[in-house]
Design a protein around this motif. Structure first.
Motif, PDB file in Angstrom:
ATOM      1  N   LYS A  44       0.818  -1.219   0.000  1.00 45.44           N
ATOM      2  CA  LYS A  44       0.000   0.000   0.000  1.00 45.44           C
ATOM      3  C   LYS A  44       0.847   1.263   0.000  1.00 45.44           C
ATOM      4  CE  LYS A  44      -3.662   0.278  -0.181  1.00 45.44           C
ATOM      5  NZ  LYS A  44      -4.514   0.524  -1.367  1.00 45.44           N
ATOM      6  N   PHE A  45       1.939   1.286   0.739  1.00 46.63           N
ATOM      7  CA  PHE A  45       2.794   2.477   0.757  1.00 46.63           C
ATOM      8  C   PHE A  45       3.389   2.742  -0.626  1.00 46.63           C
ATOM      9  CE2 PHE A  45       2.963   2.265   5.453  1.00 46.63           C
ATOM     10  CZ  PHE A  45       2.786   3.607   5.721  1.00 46.63           C
ATOM     11  N   ILE A  46       3.630   1.691  -1.388  1.00 45.44           N
ATOM     12  CA  ILE A  46       4.189   1.866  -2.726  1.00 45.44           C
ATOM     13  C   ILE A  46       3.142   2.402  -3.697  1.00 45.44           C
ATOM     14  CG2 ILE A  46       5.122   0.613  -4.718  1.00 45.44           C
ATOM     15  CD1 ILE A  46       6.486  -1.262  -2.713  1.00 45.44           C
ATOM     16  N   ASP A  51      -2.922   5.419  -6.402  1.00 44.39           N
ATOM     17  CA  ASP A  51      -4.320   5.169  -6.086  1.00 44.39           C
ATOM     18  C   ASP A  51      -5.061   6.486  -5.869  1.00 44.39           C
ATOM     19  OD1 ASP A  51      -6.460   3.203  -5.411  1.00 44.39           O
ATOM     20  OD2 ASP A  51      -6.367   4.196  -3.462  1.00 44.39           O
ATOM     21  N   THR A  52      -4.396   7.451  -5.243  1.00 45.66           N
ATOM     22  CA  THR A  52      -5.006   8.771  -5.048  1.00 45.66           C
ATOM     23  C   THR A  52      -5.340   9.412  -6.384  1.00 45.66           C
ATOM     24  OG1 THR A  52      -3.814   9.110  -2.969  1.00 45.66           O
ATOM     25  CG2 THR A  52      -4.645  11.072  -4.090  1.00 45.66           C
ATOM     26  N   VAL A  53      -4.404   9.352  -7.323  1.00 47.04           N
ATOM     27  CA  VAL A  53      -4.640   9.901  -8.655  1.00 47.04           C
ATOM     28  C   VAL A  53      -5.790   9.173  -9.333  1.00 47.04           C
ATOM     29  CG1 VAL A  53      -3.639  10.180 -10.960  1.00 47.04           C
ATOM     30  CG2 VAL A  53      -2.289  10.734  -8.935  1.00 47.04           C
ATOM     31  N   LYS A  54      -5.834   7.853  -9.182  1.00 51.58           N
ATOM     32  CA  LYS A  54      -6.906   7.071  -9.786  1.00 51.58           C
ATOM     33  C   LYS A  54      -8.271   7.513  -9.272  1.00 51.58           C
ATOM     34  CE  LYS A  54      -8.693   3.785  -7.916  1.00 51.58           C
ATOM     35  NZ  LYS A  54      -9.174   2.596  -7.190  1.00 51.58           N
ATOM     36  N   GLY A  87      -0.884  20.835  -3.037  1.00 47.36           N
ATOM     37  CA  GLY A  87      -0.609  20.381  -1.679  1.00 47.36           C
ATOM     38  C   GLY A  87       0.687  19.634  -1.489  1.00 47.36           C
ATOM     39  N   GLY A  88       1.516  19.556  -2.535  1.00 48.41           N
ATOM     40  CA  GLY A  88       2.779  18.849  -2.409  1.00 48.41           C
ATOM     41  C   GLY A  88       2.591  17.342  -2.331  1.00 48.41           C
ATOM     42  N   ILE A  89       3.686  16.646  -1.998  1.00 50.75           N
ATOM     43  CA  ILE A  89       3.648  15.189  -1.944  1.00 50.75           C
ATOM     44  C   ILE A  89       2.696  14.702  -0.868  1.00 50.75           C
ATOM     45  CG2 ILE A  89       5.575  15.042  -0.326  1.00 50.75           C
ATOM     46  CD1 ILE A  89       4.799  12.626  -3.254  1.00 50.75           C
ATOM     47  N   ARG A  90       2.495  15.515   0.184  1.00 55.38           N
ATOM     48  CA  ARG A  90       1.591  15.104   1.263  1.00 55.38           C
ATOM     49  C   ARG A  90       0.160  14.949   0.763  1.00 55.38           C
ATOM     50  NH1 ARG A  90       2.210  18.672   6.534  1.00 55.38           N
ATOM     51  NH2 ARG A  90       0.650  17.127   7.170  1.00 55.38           N
ATOM     52  N   SER A  91      -0.209  15.731  -0.265  1.00 53.39           N
ATOM     53  CA  SER A  91      -1.567  15.625  -0.790  1.00 53.39           C
ATOM     54  C   SER A  91      -1.830  14.269  -1.431  1.00 53.39           C
ATOM     55  CB  SER A  91      -1.828  16.736  -1.812  1.00 53.39           C
ATOM     56  OG  SER A  91      -1.081  16.520  -2.996  1.00 53.39           O
ATOM     57  N   LEU A  92      -0.765  13.653  -1.958  1.00 46.39           N
ATOM     58  CA  LEU A  92      -0.912  12.344  -2.584  1.00 46.39           C
ATOM     59  C   LEU A  92      -1.008  11.233  -1.536  1.00 46.39           C
ATOM     60  CD1 LEU A  92       1.616  12.719  -5.533  1.00 46.39           C
ATOM     61  CD2 LEU A  92      -0.882  12.804  -5.653  1.00 46.39           C
ATOM     62  N   TYR A  93      -0.596  11.534  -0.315  1.00 49.33           N
ATOM     63  CA  TYR A  93      -0.699  10.564   0.774  1.00 49.33           C
ATOM     64  C   TYR A  93      -1.793  10.947   1.765  1.00 49.33           C
ATOM     65  CZ  TYR A  93       3.375   7.755  -0.427  1.00 49.33           C
ATOM     66  OH  TYR A  93       4.242   6.884  -1.050  1.00 49.33           O
ATOM     67  N   ALA A 169     -10.597  12.318  -2.496  1.00 57.88           N
ATOM     68  CA  ALA A 169     -11.310  13.207  -3.410  1.00 57.88           C
ATOM     69  C   ALA A 169     -11.547  14.578  -2.807  1.00 57.88           C
ATOM     70  CB  ALA A 169     -12.651  12.582  -3.810  1.00 57.88           C
ATOM     71  N   GLY A 170     -11.602  14.672  -1.502  1.00 58.28           N
ATOM     72  CA  GLY A 170     -11.943  15.934  -0.851  1.00 58.28           C
ATOM     73  C   GLY A 170     -10.913  17.018  -1.011  1.00 58.28           C
ATOM     74  N   ILE A 171      -9.672  16.677  -1.361  1.00 58.24           N
ATOM     75  CA  ILE A 171      -8.617  17.685  -1.502  1.00 58.24           C
ATOM     76  C   ILE A 171      -8.594  18.301  -2.886  1.00 58.24           C
ATOM     77  CG2 ILE A 171      -6.839  16.084  -2.296  1.00 58.24           C
ATOM     78  CD1 ILE A 171      -6.347  19.041   0.107  1.00 58.24           C
ATOM     79  N   SER A 172      -9.413  17.755  -3.803  1.00 56.59           N
ATOM     80  CA  SER A 172      -9.261  18.123  -5.207  1.00 56.59           C
ATOM     81  C   SER A 172      -9.665  19.559  -5.518  1.00 56.59           C
ATOM     82  CB  SER A 172     -10.083  17.163  -6.082  1.00 56.59           C
ATOM     83  OG  SER A 172      -9.613  15.868  -5.950  1.00 56.59           O
TER      84      SER A 172
END
Length: 341
Positions: A44-46, A51-54, A87-93, A169-172
């Protein structure tokens, strides 16, 4: 022979064998849960940023511009760029805690249910051969076992994925609509829909997990069998069974990940839209009508608006991240299984 006819020694021996068998079964179940949780967490960490982008590609709203349907993201790379810019890399996590927990639950449940399903089939269909190892079962039986494990796992997975999708989805869009934590998502779901609201999208998860898990385990077993036929595994008397080389497991696991995600991707897309429809990323408003739409009505609406491309939006990046993630999951699980056999 009646039980009263058994000698004390025979009775104690039978009881001892029964207790020993139960202890062994408990140990195997614990191994499935522990090793599956570790493997799922690593995978999951990888895959999580992908998955966030998906999810954002699947759940993005459409808008009409000069009579043409437009989308907020033009593709995976555009989604990556906009997410990093906002949001930087944190937004993807964002929301990673829920899916890490979910990955541990999902993977451990899949491996545990898969083994239990095999034992049941052996007991029912091969009563004279109870205890056979899973490679001895026919391929069709392994597919049934995979489907059963997915159906069971879907019940546990839907609430976790609901929280995950709404966090992702809420950060989009408007930052005011973004959930700050999984707890805030859980509170919102409970407030608006009650306890049953946590299983919104259950049918989509059930279809994806049942068919996808059959494809996942089936591909892994099938590709693994072909690799063993083409490149025979060297036996080792110190091991209970021949150990396939790691590259066998990685290739078979990668194929399993691709099969799982591609074949039933439309069900996952519909599920994601059902689970994120509560968030309007442009206005932050809630549509009670849309929230109550069922799996089939959401599917028909998506098909009418975007066709087959809408059903498979984000599929490329999903398959791309699924291959290495699934390969790592199987490799880690098999290594732990053989190391701590």
């Amino acid at each position: 022979m009646l039980e009263s006819d058994l000698t004390p020694t025979a009775k104690s021996t039978g009881a001892g064998l029964y207790l020993e068998q139960k202890s062994k079964q408990s140990q195997e179940a614990l191994k499935d849960i522990m090793f599956g949780s570790i493997a799922g967490t690593c995978g999951k960490f990888i895959e999580y940023p992908f998955d966030t982008v998906k999810v954002r590609l699947q759940s993005q709203p459409g808008f009409v511009n000069n009579g043409q349907l437009g989308l907020y993201y033009t593709g995976p790379l555009d989604c990556f760029r906009k997410s990093l810019a906002s949001g930087g890399i944190r937004s993807l996590y964002r929301g990673v805690s829920a899916p890490v927990f979910g990955a541990a639950v999902e993977t451990s449940s899949l491996f545990f249910s898969y083994r239990i399903a095999q034992e049941i089939i052996c007991a029912v269909a091969y009563s004279s051969e109870i205890g056979k190892r899973k490679p001895d079962l026919p391929f069709t039986a392994l597919l049934v076992c995979g489907a059963a494990s997915g159906a069971i796992t879907s019940v546990l997975l839907t609430p976790i994925e609901l929280v995950k999708c709404q966090m992702q989805a809420g950060i989009s869009g408007n930052s005011n609509t973004a959930f700050k934590s999984p707890i805030s998502v859980i509170a919102s779901i409970w407030k608006h829909d009650g306890p049953l609201g946590f299983w919104r999208g259950q049918l989509g998860t059930l279809i994806r997990e049942t068919g996808g898990s059959a494809a996942w385990f089936g591909s892994y077993e099938g590709v693994g069998a072909l690799l063993k036929r083409w490149y025979p595994v060297t036996t080792n008397e110190m091991l209970p069974s021949p150990r396939a080389p790691v590259w066998h497991q990685l290739i078979a696991g990668a194929c399993a990940g691709v099969s799982y995600n591609f074949l039933f991707y439309p069900a996952d897309t519909i599920k994601s839209r059902m689970q994120t429809v509560q968030i309007d990323i442009d206005t932050g408003s809630h549509s009670r009508t849309e929230m109550r739409m069922n799996f089939w009505s959401v599917g028909r609406k998506l098909w009418a608006e975007q066709g087959i491309f809408g059903m498979y939006r984000g599929c490329g990046i999903t398959v791309a991240r699924a291959a290495p993630s699934s390969a790592i999951i199987f490799a880690i699980f098999e290594w732990l299984r053989t190391t701590f056999a």
